[in-house]
Write a protein that holds these residues in place. Structure first.
Motif, PDB file in Angstrom:
ATOM      1  N   GLN A  89       0.800  -1.195  -0.080  1.00 50.16           N
ATOM      2  CA  GLN A  89      -0.095   0.026   0.091  1.00 50.16           C
ATOM      3  C   GLN A  89       0.859   1.278   0.029  1.00 50.16           C
ATOM      4  O   GLN A  89       1.827   1.341  -0.892  1.00 50.16           O
ATOM      5  CB  GLN A  89      -0.944  -0.003   1.291  1.00 50.16           C
ATOM      6  N   THR A  90       0.809   2.190   1.036  1.00 45.39           N
ATOM      7  CA  THR A  90       1.735   3.453   1.146  1.00 45.39           C
ATOM      8  C   THR A  90       2.779   3.205   2.077  1.00 45.39           C
ATOM      9  O   THR A  90       3.508   4.053   2.230  1.00 45.39           O
ATOM     10  CB  THR A  90       0.891   4.593   1.229  1.00 45.39           C
ATOM     11  N   ALA A  91       2.888   1.993   2.566  1.00 42.72           N
ATOM     12  CA  ALA A  91       4.208   1.694   3.431  1.00 42.72           C
ATOM     13  C   ALA A  91       5.378   1.296   2.569  1.00 42.72           C
ATOM     14  O   ALA A  91       5.210   0.406   1.634  1.00 42.72           O
ATOM     15  CB  ALA A  91       3.861   0.818   4.647  1.00 42.72           C
ATOM     16  N   LEU A  92       6.487   1.156   3.292  1.00 39.17           N
ATOM     17  CA  LEU A  92       7.790   0.411   2.511  1.00 39.17           C
ATOM     18  C   LEU A  92       7.949  -0.661   3.384  1.00 39.17           C
ATOM     19  O   LEU A  92       8.286  -0.793   4.843  1.00 39.17           O
ATOM     20  CB  LEU A  92       8.895   1.375   2.428  1.00 39.17           C
ATOM     21  N   VAL A  93       8.109  -1.907   2.861  1.00 40.61           N
ATOM     22  CA  VAL A  93       8.473  -3.237   3.623  1.00 40.61           C
ATOM     23  C   VAL A  93      10.059  -3.301   3.337  1.00 40.61           C
ATOM     24  O   VAL A  93      10.434  -3.243   2.333  1.00 40.61           O
ATOM     25  CB  VAL A  93       7.858  -4.308   2.998  1.00 40.61           C
ATOM     26  N   VAL A  94      10.726  -3.481   4.434  1.00 39.47           N
ATOM     27  CA  VAL A  94      12.234  -3.755   4.489  1.00 39.47           C
ATOM     28  C   VAL A  94      12.655  -4.883   5.163  1.00 39.47           C
ATOM     29  O   VAL A  94      12.047  -5.322   6.395  1.00 39.47           O
ATOM     30  CB  VAL A  94      12.918  -2.310   5.223  1.00 39.47           C
ATOM     31  N   ALA A  95      13.505  -5.767   4.514  1.00 39.55           N
ATOM     32  CA  ALA A  95      13.907  -6.923   5.597  1.00 39.55           C
ATOM     33  C   ALA A  95      15.462  -6.898   4.965  1.00 39.55           C
ATOM     34  O   ALA A  95      15.797  -6.762   4.080  1.00 39.55           O
ATOM     35  CB  ALA A  95      12.981  -8.133   4.817  1.00 39.55           C
ATOM     36  N   SER A  96      16.081  -7.321   5.907  1.00 41.43           N
ATOM     37  CA  SER A  96      17.697  -7.469   5.675  1.00 41.43           C
ATOM     38  C   SER A  96      17.818  -9.035   5.675  1.00 41.43           C
ATOM     39  O   SER A  96      17.355 -10.069   6.426  1.00 41.43           O
ATOM     40  CB  SER A  96      18.291  -7.090   7.217  1.00 41.43           C
ATOM     41  N   GLY A  97      18.456  -9.344   4.514  1.00 41.42           N
ATOM     42  CA  GLY A  97      18.616 -10.809   4.513  1.00 41.42           C
ATOM     43  C   GLY A  97      17.774 -11.606   4.157  1.00 41.42           C
ATOM     44  O   GLY A  97      16.684 -11.127   3.314  1.00 41.42           O
ATOM     45  N   ASP A  98      17.357 -12.712   4.759  1.00 38.64           N
ATOM     46  CA  ASP A  98      16.231 -13.561   5.036  1.00 38.64           C
ATOM     47  C   ASP A  98      15.301 -13.325   6.138  1.00 38.64           C
ATOM     48  O   ASP A  98      14.357 -14.310   6.196  1.00 38.64           O
ATOM     49  CB  ASP A  98      16.514 -15.045   4.490  1.00 38.64           C
ATOM     50  N   GLY A  99      15.613 -12.431   6.651  1.00 39.71           N
ATOM     51  CA  GLY A  99      14.732 -12.181   8.075  1.00 39.71           C
ATOM     52  C   GLY A  99      13.410 -11.322   7.935  1.00 39.71           C
ATOM     53  O   GLY A  99      13.063 -11.250   6.823  1.00 39.71           O
ATOM     54  N   ALA A 100      12.950 -11.378   9.073  1.00 41.42           N
ATOM     55  CA  ALA A 100      11.406 -10.821   9.076  1.00 41.42           C
ATOM     56  C   ALA A 100      11.553  -9.427   8.600  1.00 41.42           C
ATOM     57  O   ALA A 100      12.382  -8.663   8.974  1.00 41.42           O
ATOM     58  CB  ALA A 100      10.718 -11.060  10.536  1.00 41.42           C
ATOM     59  N   PRO A 101      10.412  -9.012   7.811  1.00 43.85           N
ATOM     60  CA  PRO A 101      10.389  -7.658   7.394  1.00 43.85           C
ATOM     61  C   PRO A 101       9.881  -6.493   8.382  1.00 43.85           C
ATOM     62  O   PRO A 101       9.136  -7.041   9.479  1.00 43.85           O
ATOM     63  CB  PRO A 101       9.109  -8.072   6.091  1.00 43.85           C
ATOM     64  N   ALA A 102      10.255  -5.600   8.237  1.00 37.98           N
ATOM     65  CA  ALA A 102       9.729  -4.354   8.985  1.00 37.98           C
ATOM     66  C   ALA A 102       8.911  -3.465   8.087  1.00 37.98           C
ATOM     67  O   ALA A 102       9.144  -3.403   6.884  1.00 37.98           O
ATOM     68  CB  ALA A 102      11.016  -3.512   9.710  1.00 37.98           C
ATOM     69  N   PHE A 103       8.250  -2.501   8.855  1.00 38.94           N
ATOM     70  CA  PHE A 103       7.233  -1.489   7.993  1.00 38.94           C
ATOM     71  C   PHE A 103       7.554  -0.258   8.152  1.00 38.94           C
ATOM     72  O   PHE A 103       7.433   0.234   9.243  1.00 38.94           O
ATOM     73  CB  PHE A 103       5.650  -2.206   8.153  1.00 38.94           C
ATOM     74  N   LEU A 104       7.896   0.374   7.222  1.00 35.51           N
ATOM     75  CA  LEU A 104       8.217   1.806   7.248  1.00 35.51           C
ATOM     76  C   LEU A 104       6.606   2.686   6.940  1.00 35.51           C
ATOM     77  O   LEU A 104       6.452   2.633   5.752  1.00 35.51           O
ATOM     78  CB  LEU A 104       9.155   2.548   6.475  1.00 35.51           C
TER      79      LEU A 104
END
Length: 715
Positions: A384-399
């Motif tokens: 949607q209007t958020a940015l999904v960020v994940a490092s490596g194959d870890g769990a995503p965070a949502f900006l």
């Protein structure tokens, strides 16, 4: 963001096909002869070179960043090669820079609309952003670390540009429709160009600061061959290097990725192209130009597979387990590290796998609505209007902005803080200068918030009213209330707070003395609204109510302190009020609206002063210490009106339904709405601060607010 061009056999031109529909474009591109390198004389500061509509260089002083979330769904992202910052573009073509990916910096709007290609690279003083707009014109933007614009260069667009990549902040490779690859610096000076005769550029990826990988194709009748060729940069020279044939044909548009150590390249093919095991591959047919419909993501395509090539030997080293994995319509491919790849599809599926012989690919839980980008060991995508960020194959965070719909807001008298209630019914108190994290109320049941003074906020919930320390959220005092209230009124001088429960025809009042709340008094007189009046003496009227029969009743401070017995209500005098009352000022003046806004000096006065005809009025407030009133209308306009009907100023609210609150000293107005909120100077109408969303940060769960297809006030 990826771009690709597909050759039309029999013509010297090409068809440009974007892999993201928001920036998708299909157009016939012509041929032209290769051109000599020309280094233009750099222009003086703040000058514009007029070399026609497609050329020019604009140098601008650093400007404050324009913080703004996306107003529509993110469709594509572009990640800096080090994975530290990102760009995003939504379905309306608006572009945002995310200067940091840890939730510490809000997205910044860039002066770009739509893009066929989008690249980002860090520089010593911030970032350089490269874009090819929908007309094929290239642009380079220099921004500081916060996202403030420092300068912009527009590069000539003839022949049309079909893509660009950044090797570094001062080295940009630009591909033209005539299959020429050019080298530019950040100021738009062309330093070199090159081409491979008889071949066509399918894709280009940056490998390091001095080289790129270029996938080219060559056709002979119905036969086609593909190769990955190194393009080296040394000073002002472009040199073609080693060529590795792609043993199996790639899908077109070509999606290719290079491992960080440069030893492997991976690309997408399809089962239809490579055929079953043991069968010769199928040569892809010549592409046919097709119209691109709207801004929607492309529908899921054929079954996609991943091919991995050893660059030293040219051998196909795809693990058998990886060869067996199929995705419907895969369109994104990247290396998370030297030995781990990830593929994602337009259907919202992703998987990762290592290059080990016994690799076991696994599905990845990575929610997105806009295709991911992979670089620097990090994955970013739009949700949607958020940015999904994940490092490596870890769990995503949502900006994202965790709460985007401000139901109601207020400003402190000194103008340093704002308080508001979000769509999840939590209350927030934050400094306008953003020097401290916001105070976030626990639970989600707040219905009203205001400032009693600079240091104290009043918060009303369904069962209690609280006096709260505005700096840390500590509850200093609270009182139970008889029930919820549909309307709240606060008077800063008399310090009475009144809540009206229209459904029950009841209202309650409580007095704030210092930090202590007095007893809560409830009165059931059939009221549907109530206002707090100026009262110099305890015996003077401090509250006026109006019931469904348009009868007004007045209550003094001493009556409310002692309590009004139910048996005594019938003995209270009442006055019938003509016309629909919209607001009663602390002075007792009455504002009515029946197509024309009028003011009467008192409830009992028949005199009316016209303040102007309007189509409608959504909200009304008065400015303490003045005869000025402020109204919002169905068109989303906030207007200040003088006592004689003259308009003092007008400010667009961005959307209908803005809630208006005036600070206790009458200096600030807070207009809170789903499109964001504005802090307005009550005297001049100047917008002091704008908030497109609230409480930005990095969250472990998807955002609770969906600010989709609603342009923010600071857009």
């Amino acid at each position: 963001m990826r771009w690709n061009a597909v050759m039309d056999p029999g013509r010297c031109g090409a068809w440009l096909v974007s892999t993201v529909a928001v920036v998708a474009g299909v157009g016939a591109l012509g041929c032209s002869d290769r051109r000599p390198v020309v280094t233009p004389t750099p222009p003086p500061p703040l000058a514009v070179i007029d070399a026609g509509p497609d050329a020019g260089r604009i140098v601008e002083p650093a400007a404050p960043p324009r913080v703004a979330p996306h107003g529509a769904t993110i469709a594509a992202t572009a990640l800096a090669r080090d994975g530290a910052a990102a760009l995003s573009v939504d379905v309306l073509g608006d572009v945002r820079l995310w200067p940091a990916l840890d939730g510490s910096a809000e997205p910044v709007a860039l002066p770009i609309h739509g893009a066929l290609a989008l690249e980002l690279v860090a520089s010593d003083d911030g970032f350089v952003v490269g874009a090819v707009d929908l007309s094929g014109a290239p642009h380079l933007l220099r921004v500081d670390h916060r996202g403030g614009l420092r300068g912009r260069t527009d590069i000539p667009a003839v022949p049309q540009a079909i893509g660009l990549v950044a090797l570094g902040p001062d080295a940009w490779l630009l591909t033209r429709a005539d299959q020429t690859i050019e080298l530019y610096d950040r100021d738009g000076r062309r330093r070199a160009d090159t081409a491979r005769d008889g071949t066509r550029v399918e894709a280009i990826r940056a490998e390091a600061s001095d080289r790129a990988l270029v996938v080219v194709s060559r056709r002979d009748g119905t036969q086609a061959s593909f190769a990955a060729v190194t393009l080296a940069v040394a000073g002002d020279q472009l040199t073609w290097g080693a060529s590795v044939p792609l043993v199996k044909p790639p899908d077109t548009p070509v999606e290719v990725a290079v491992s960080p150590d440069g030893k492997h390249l991976a690309y997408l093919s399809t089962r239809a192209l490579i055929g079953p095991a043991g069968q010769p591959p199928t040569i892809p047919p010549a592409p046919v130009a097709q119209d691109v419909a709207g801004f929607e993501l492309p529908p899921p395509g054929p079954i996609s597979v991943v091919i991995v090539i050893d660059r030293a030997t040219g051998a196909d080293v795809t693990p058998s387990a990886v060869q067996a994995v199929e995705l419907r319509g895969a369109r994104r491919l990247g290396f998370l590290d030297d030995h781990t790849i990830q593929a994602s599809s337009t259907a919202g599926e992703s998987w990762t796998a290592t290059l080990a012989a016994d690799a076991t690919p696994r599905s990845r839980d990575l929610p997105f609505t806009g295709l991911p980008s992979i670089s620097g060991g990090r994955v970013v995508a739009g949700l949607q209007t958020a940015l999904v960020v994940a490092s490596g194959d870890g769990a995503p965070a949502f900006l994202s902005y965790q709460t985007g719909y401000a139901l109601q807001g207020a400003a402190s008298p000194d103008g340093t803080r704002i308080a508001w209630i979000g769509e999840d019914r939590r209350y927030f108190i934050e400094a306008l200068d953003r020097t401290a994290p916001p105070v976030v109320g626990q639970g989600g049941d707040a219905t009203f918030v205001t400032f009693a003074d600079d240091a104290t906020a009043l918060v009303v919930g369904p069962t209690a009213v609280m006096a709260v320390d505005a700096s840390d959220g500590t509850v200093r005092h609270q009182r139970p209330i008889p029930g919820g209230a549909s309307t709240m009124r606060w008077h800063p001088r008399t310090r009475w707070l009144v809540g009206v429960d229209r459904a029950r025809g009841a209202w309650w009042a409580v007095h704030l003395d210092g930090d202590a709340l007095g007893p809560v008094r409830e009165v059931r007189d059939g009221a549907i609204d109530a206002w707090v009046l100026d009262a110099d003496l305890p015996s003077a009227p401090v509250v006026v109510t109006i019931d469904r029969r348009a009868d007004a009743r007045f209550y003094s401070g001493s009556q409310l302190t002692d309590g009004v017995p139910a048996a005594g209500l019938a003995k209270l005098p009442k006055v019938h009020v003509d016309g629909p009352v919209r607001w009663i000022e602390p002075s007792g003046a009455v504002l009515r609206f029946d197509g024309t806004l009028t003011r009467s000096p008192a409830v009992t006065s028949p005199a009316r002063t016209a303040l102007g005809a309007r189509d409608g009025i959504d909200a009304v407030v008065d400015i303490p210490g003045t005869d000025r009133v402020v109204v919002t209308d169905p068109g989303g306009l906030i207007t200040a009106i003088e006592a004689d009907g003259r308009i003092a100023w007008a400010v667009p609210a961005g959307v209908r339904g803005a809630w208006l609150t005036v600070s206790d000293d009458g200096r600030r107005i807070v207009a809170a709405s789903p499109a964001g909120s504005q802090v307005i100077d009550a005297a001049s109408g100047a917008v002091i601060d704008q908030r497109c969303g609230w409480v930005f940060g990095s969250w472990p769960t998807p955002p609770t607010s969906r600010r989709v297809n609603l342009a923010p006030v600071c857009q």
